[in-house]
Write a protein that holds these residues in place. Structure first.
Motif, PDB file in Angstrom:
ATOM      1  N   THR A 104       0.844  -1.177   0.000  1.00 52.95           N
ATOM      2  CA  THR A 104       0.000   0.000   0.000  1.00 52.95           C
ATOM      3  C   THR A 104       0.889   1.239   0.000  1.00 52.95           C
ATOM      4  N   THR A 105       0.558   2.205  -0.826  1.00 53.66           N
ATOM      5  CA  THR A 105       1.303   3.454  -0.847  1.00 53.66           C
ATOM      6  C   THR A 105       0.849   4.312   0.326  1.00 53.66           C
ATOM      7  N   VAL A 106       1.810   4.865   1.071  1.00 53.89           N
ATOM      8  CA  VAL A 106       1.515   5.696   2.224  1.00 53.89           C
ATOM      9  C   VAL A 106       2.359   6.976   2.154  1.00 53.89           C
ATOM     10  N   THR A 107       1.995   7.945   2.970  1.00 51.99           N
ATOM     11  CA  THR A 107       2.786   9.159   3.127  1.00 51.99           C
ATOM     12  C   THR A 107       3.044   9.342   4.611  1.00 51.99           C
ATOM     13  N   VAL A 108       4.313   9.527   4.960  1.00 54.55           N
ATOM     14  CA  VAL A 108       4.710   9.734   6.352  1.00 54.55           C
ATOM     15  C   VAL A 108       5.554  11.003   6.403  1.00 54.55           C
ATOM     16  N   SER A 109       5.132  11.963   7.178  1.00 50.98           N
ATOM     17  CA  SER A 109       5.852  13.238   7.303  1.00 50.98           C
ATOM     18  C   SER A 109       6.132  13.860   5.938  1.00 50.98           C
ATOM     19  N   GLY A 110       5.160  13.761   5.032  1.00 49.24           N
ATOM     20  CA  GLY A 110       5.293  14.343   3.702  1.00 49.24           C
ATOM     21  C   GLY A 110       6.177  13.556   2.747  1.00 49.24           C
ATOM     22  N   ARG A 111       6.620  12.383   3.147  1.00 49.78           N
ATOM     23  CA  ARG A 111       7.491  11.552   2.307  1.00 49.78           C
ATOM     24  C   ARG A 111       6.752  10.289   1.878  1.00 49.78           C
ATOM     25  N   SER A 112       7.054   9.844   0.675  1.00 45.89           N
ATOM     26  CA  SER A 112       6.374   8.661   0.157  1.00 45.89           C
ATOM     27  C   SER A 112       6.912   7.398   0.822  1.00 45.89           C
ATOM     28  N   ALA A 115       3.742   0.240   2.648  1.00 46.48           N
ATOM     29  CA  ALA A 115       3.467  -0.600   3.808  1.00 46.48           C
ATOM     30  C   ALA A 115       2.899  -1.917   3.317  1.00 46.48           C
ATOM     31  N   TRP A 116       3.219  -2.991   4.004  1.00 41.64           N
ATOM     32  CA  TRP A 116       2.658  -4.288   3.672  1.00 41.64           C
ATOM     33  C   TRP A 116       2.738  -5.188   4.894  1.00 41.64           C
ATOM     34  N   SER A 117       1.944  -6.236   4.896  1.00 41.40           N
ATOM     35  CA  SER A 117       1.962  -7.154   6.033  1.00 41.40           C
ATOM     36  C   SER A 117       1.633  -8.558   5.574  1.00 41.40           C
ATOM     37  N   GLY A 118       2.022  -9.489   6.412  1.00 38.77           N
ATOM     38  CA  GLY A 118       1.736 -10.903   6.205  1.00 38.77           C
ATOM     39  C   GLY A 118       1.104 -11.447   7.467  1.00 38.77           C
ATOM     40  N   PRO A 119       0.956 -12.747   7.568  1.00 35.75           N
ATOM     41  CA  PRO A 119       0.291 -13.334   8.731  1.00 35.75           C
ATOM     42  C   PRO A 119       1.010 -13.079  10.060  1.00 35.75           C
ATOM     43  N   ALA A 120       2.326 -12.912  10.025  1.00 39.50           N
ATOM     44  CA  ALA A 120       3.062 -12.723  11.273  1.00 39.50           C
ATOM     45  C   ALA A 120       4.067 -11.578  11.197  1.00 39.50           C
ATOM     46  N   SER A 121       3.836 -10.641  10.292  1.00 41.16           N
ATOM     47  CA  SER A 121       4.758  -9.511  10.200  1.00 41.16           C
ATOM     48  C   SER A 121       4.088  -8.330   9.519  1.00 41.16           C
ATOM     49  N   CYS A 122       4.665  -7.159   9.763  1.00 41.94           N
ATOM     50  CA  CYS A 122       4.256  -5.962   9.032  1.00 41.94           C
ATOM     51  C   CYS A 122       5.500  -5.117   8.841  1.00 41.94           C
ATOM     52  N   GLU A 123       5.483  -4.314   7.796  1.00 44.44           N
ATOM     53  CA  GLU A 123       6.675  -3.552   7.452  1.00 44.44           C
ATOM     54  C   GLU A 123       6.279  -2.234   6.810  1.00 44.44           C
ATOM     55  N   LEU A 124       7.095  -1.221   7.051  1.00 40.54           N
ATOM     56  CA  LEU A 124       6.880   0.103   6.486  1.00 40.54           C
ATOM     57  C   LEU A 124       8.225   0.641   6.025  1.00 40.54           C
ATOM     58  N   ALA A 125       8.304   1.033   4.763  1.00 42.75           N
ATOM     59  CA  ALA A 125       9.512   1.636   4.201  1.00 42.75           C
ATOM     60  C   ALA A 125       9.156   3.045   3.747  1.00 42.75           C
ATOM     61  N   VAL A 126       9.996   4.028   4.105  1.00 43.23           N
ATOM     62  CA  VAL A 126       9.722   5.440   3.802  1.00 43.23           C
ATOM     63  C   VAL A 126      10.987   6.087   3.241  1.00 43.23           C
ATOM     64  N   ASP A 127      10.811   6.865   2.182  1.00 35.16           N
ATOM     65  CA  ASP A 127      11.900   7.602   1.561  1.00 35.16           C
ATOM     66  C   ASP A 127      12.557   8.523   2.585  1.00 35.16           C
ATOM     67  N   SER A 128      13.890   8.489   2.639  1.00 37.60           N
ATOM     68  CA  SER A 128      14.599   9.393   3.553  1.00 37.60           C
ATOM     69  C   SER A 128      15.549  10.316   2.794  1.00 37.60           C
ATOM     70  N   GLY A 129      15.287  10.489   1.502  1.00 39.61           N
ATOM     71  CA  GLY A 129      16.058  11.420   0.689  1.00 39.61           C
ATOM     72  C   GLY A 129      17.166  10.740  -0.089  1.00 39.61           C
ATOM     73  N   GLY A 130      17.607  11.419  -1.140  1.00 38.90           N
ATOM     74  CA  GLY A 130      18.630  10.832  -1.998  1.00 38.90           C
ATOM     75  C   GLY A 130      18.129   9.515  -2.560  1.00 38.90           C
ATOM     76  N   ARG A 131      18.949   8.511  -2.508  1.00 41.27           N
ATOM     77  CA  ARG A 131      18.536   7.163  -2.899  1.00 41.27           C
ATOM     78  C   ARG A 131      18.505   6.281  -1.645  1.00 41.27           C
ATOM     79  N   ASP A 132      17.974   6.822  -0.572  1.00 41.93           N
ATOM     80  CA  ASP A 132      17.926   6.111   0.703  1.00 41.93           C
ATOM     81  C   ASP A 132      16.486   5.973   1.177  1.00 41.93           C
ATOM     82  N   PHE A 133      16.258   4.969   1.997  1.00 42.50           N
ATOM     83  CA  PHE A 133      14.974   4.863   2.692  1.00 42.50           C
ATOM     84  C   PHE A 133      15.184   4.165   4.018  1.00 42.50           C
ATOM     85  N   ILE A 134      14.235   4.388   4.926  1.00 44.68           N
ATOM     86  CA  ILE A 134      14.252   3.706   6.218  1.00 44.68           C
ATOM     87  C   ILE A 134      13.162   2.644   6.215  1.00 44.68           C
ATOM     88  N   ASP A 135      13.332   1.653   7.054  1.00 46.11           N
ATOM     89  CA  ASP A 135      12.396   0.536   7.080  1.00 46.11           C
ATOM     90  C   ASP A 135      12.207   0.080   8.531  1.00 46.11           C
TER      91      ASP A 135
END
Length: 164
Positions: A104-112, A115-135
């Motif tokens: 699913t596409t999300v926006t966090v603090s104005g950054r793209s 997010a996705w999840s499975g039966p026993a996990s969830c994860e969120l990756a967000v652009d942190s500028g340049g060619r970097d992202f946090i997860d």
């Protein structure tokens, strides 16, 4: 075979850079925002992280400049594991291509982000500028998993705020 690979790489490279549109006008590659200086472990405090997620007994079990993990309960069994990762030189678009399941596409603090999840996990990756992202990832299936997964955007926002 090498010629086919070279052509494929050349064509793929053109898809991501500025070039000429079908109308004949020159287009510029989108400017990337400057990369943030993400603190070690996303600047997360273990006690605060445990309170935010509602996980008692959370302890940090791994630390390095780009990835940290926390666990509670039996880290090897049914306990929770929380993982923060800072991906340097990898775009969010590349990460989207690696996701299994529905993202699913999300926006966090104005950054793209995604997010996705499975039966026993969830994860969120967000652009942190340049060619970097946090997860931020939560592994484990407990009674509060849905609420805890819903908190991942807050964790990402806190990381981005602390980075600047």
């Amino acid at each position: 075979m090498a010629a086919v690979a070279a052509i494929a790489i050349g064509v793929a490279g053109c898809a991501h850079s500025g070039g000429t549109s079908t109308t004949g006008m020159t287009t510029a590659a989108p400017a990337a925002s400057p990369a943030l200086d993400i603190g070690r472990c996303g600047s997360a405090d273990t006690g605060e992280l445990g309170r935010t997620l509602g996980i008692a007994g959370l302890e940090q079990v791994s630390v390095n400049p780009l990835r940290c993990a926390w666990a509670a309960g039996s880290a090897a069994g049914a306990g929770y594991q929380v993982v923060f990762a800072w991906f340097r030189g990898s775009s969010l678009a590349e990460r989207r291509g690696q996701v299994t399941g529905q993202a699913t596409t999300v926006t966090v603090s104005g950054r793209s982000g995604i997010a996705w999840s499975g039966p026993a996990s969830c994860e969120l990756a967000v652009d942190s500028g340049g060619r970097d992202f946090i997860d931020w990832t939560l592994l484990g299936a407990g009674p509060d998993r849905d609420r805890q997964c819903a908190v991942l955007p807050q964790l990402a926002a806190d990381t981005l705020t602390k980075a600047g």
